[in-house]
Design a protein around this motif. Structure first.
Motif, PDB file in Angstrom:
ATOM      1  N   LYS A 244      24.752  80.750   9.385  1.00  0.00           N
ATOM      2  CA  LYS A 244      25.314  80.495  10.710  1.00  0.00           C
ATOM      3  C   LYS A 244      24.207  80.292  11.738  1.00  0.00           C
ATOM      4  O   LYS A 244      24.355  79.517  12.668  1.00  0.00           O
ATOM      5  CB  LYS A 244      26.214  81.644  11.144  1.00  0.00           C
ATOM      6  N   ALA A 245      23.100  81.005  11.577  1.00  0.00           N
ATOM      7  CA  ALA A 245      22.025  80.937  12.568  1.00  0.00           C
ATOM      8  C   ALA A 245      20.673  80.529  11.988  1.00  0.00           C
ATOM      9  O   ALA A 245      19.753  80.230  12.731  1.00  0.00           O
ATOM     10  CB  ALA A 245      21.885  82.287  13.274  1.00  0.00           C
TER      11      ALA A 245
ATOM     12  N   VAL B 201      22.210  74.248  14.515  1.00  0.00           N
ATOM     13  CA  VAL B 201      21.405  75.018  13.552  1.00  0.00           C
ATOM     14  C   VAL B 201      20.812  74.073  12.510  1.00  0.00           C
ATOM     15  O   VAL B 201      19.628  74.159  12.177  1.00  0.00           O
ATOM     16  CB  VAL B 201      22.253  76.125  12.886  1.00  0.00           C
ATOM     17  N   ALA B 202      21.608  73.139  12.014  1.00  0.00           N
ATOM     18  CA  ALA B 202      21.114  72.171  11.028  1.00  0.00           C
ATOM     19  C   ALA B 202      19.956  71.365  11.603  1.00  0.00           C
ATOM     20  O   ALA B 202      18.934  71.177  10.933  1.00  0.00           O
ATOM     21  CB  ALA B 202      22.239  71.244  10.583  1.00  0.00           C
ATOM     22  N   ARG B 203      20.088  70.903  12.827  1.00  0.00           N
ATOM     23  CA  ARG B 203      18.998  70.125  13.453  1.00  0.00           C
ATOM     24  C   ARG B 203      17.732  70.955  13.591  1.00  0.00           C
ATOM     25  O   ARG B 203      16.631  70.471  13.315  1.00  0.00           O
ATOM     26  CB  ARG B 203      19.447  69.604  14.827  1.00  0.00           C
TER      27      ARG B 203
ATOM     28  N   ALA C  74      19.007  70.413   5.410  1.00  0.00           N
ATOM     29  CA  ALA C  74      20.112  71.078   6.092  1.00  0.00           C
ATOM     30  C   ALA C  74      21.312  70.145   6.146  1.00  0.00           C
ATOM     31  O   ALA C  74      21.164  68.954   6.412  1.00  0.00           O
ATOM     32  CB  ALA C  74      19.692  71.477   7.501  1.00  0.00           C
ATOM     33  N   GLN C  75      22.484  70.695   5.863  1.00  0.00           N
ATOM     34  CA  GLN C  75      23.721  69.926   5.910  1.00  0.00           C
ATOM     35  C   GLN C  75      24.756  70.682   6.718  1.00  0.00           C
ATOM     36  O   GLN C  75      24.891  71.903   6.579  1.00  0.00           O
ATOM     37  CB  GLN C  75      24.289  69.734   4.507  1.00  0.00           C
ATOM     38  N   VAL C  76      25.498  69.945   7.529  1.00  0.00           N
ATOM     39  CA  VAL C  76      26.628  70.528   8.239  1.00  0.00           C
ATOM     40  C   VAL C  76      27.846  70.416   7.331  1.00  0.00           C
ATOM     41  O   VAL C  76      28.112  69.351   6.772  1.00  0.00           O
ATOM     42  CB  VAL C  76      26.882  69.799   9.573  1.00  0.00           C
ATOM     43  N   VAL C  77      28.542  71.527   7.165  1.00  0.00           N
ATOM     44  CA  VAL C  77      29.691  71.579   6.269  1.00  0.00           C
ATOM     45  C   VAL C  77      30.888  72.159   7.013  1.00  0.00           C
ATOM     46  O   VAL C  77      30.754  72.726   8.089  1.00  0.00           O
ATOM     47  CB  VAL C  77      29.373  72.437   5.023  1.00  0.00           C
TER      48      VAL C  77
END
Length: 107
Positions: free
Chosen positions: A40-41, A66-68, A78-81
């Motif tokens: 999450k962080a 967070v991904a960026r 990093a991937q946003v899911v």
């Protein structure tokens, strides 16, 4: 009350460090191709990096910011899911990055 918050924070930090150290030790022991972090962080991923893992780090997060931020670290994907994640979801997200049957460590 403030002392309880500090103590809780110290315990949480110690737990995060233990998870990170354990993940890297396990990855070395099984010659893992990646450590996959559900985050999450990004705190656990940052701790894992301190132990110099020899494998790729993949972080799955529901937070675009967070991904960026984590993409700035060398060797991190990093991937946003979408939430919630389960083991099948993790397999779906990492199967393009890791060969089928390759060992991974999931935190």
């Amino acid at each position: 009350d403030n002392l309880e918050e500090i103590a809780d924070s110290d315990i949480a930090s110690a737990i995060t460090r233990a998870i990170a150290r354990g993940a890297v030790q396990t990855a070395r022991a099984i010659d893992a191709k990646a450590i996959v972090v559900l985050s999450k962080a990004g705190t656990t991923l940052r701790q894992i990096r301190k132990y110099n893992p020899h494998c790729e780090l993949i972080v799955l997060t529901t937070y675009p910011q967070v991904a960026r931020q984590l993409l700035l670290f060398r060797g991190v994907r990093a991937q946003v899911v979408e939430e919630p994640l389960n083991y099948t979801d993790v397999e779906h997200y990492v199967r393009h990055d890791i060969a089928v049957g390759s060992p991974i460590v999931l935190t």
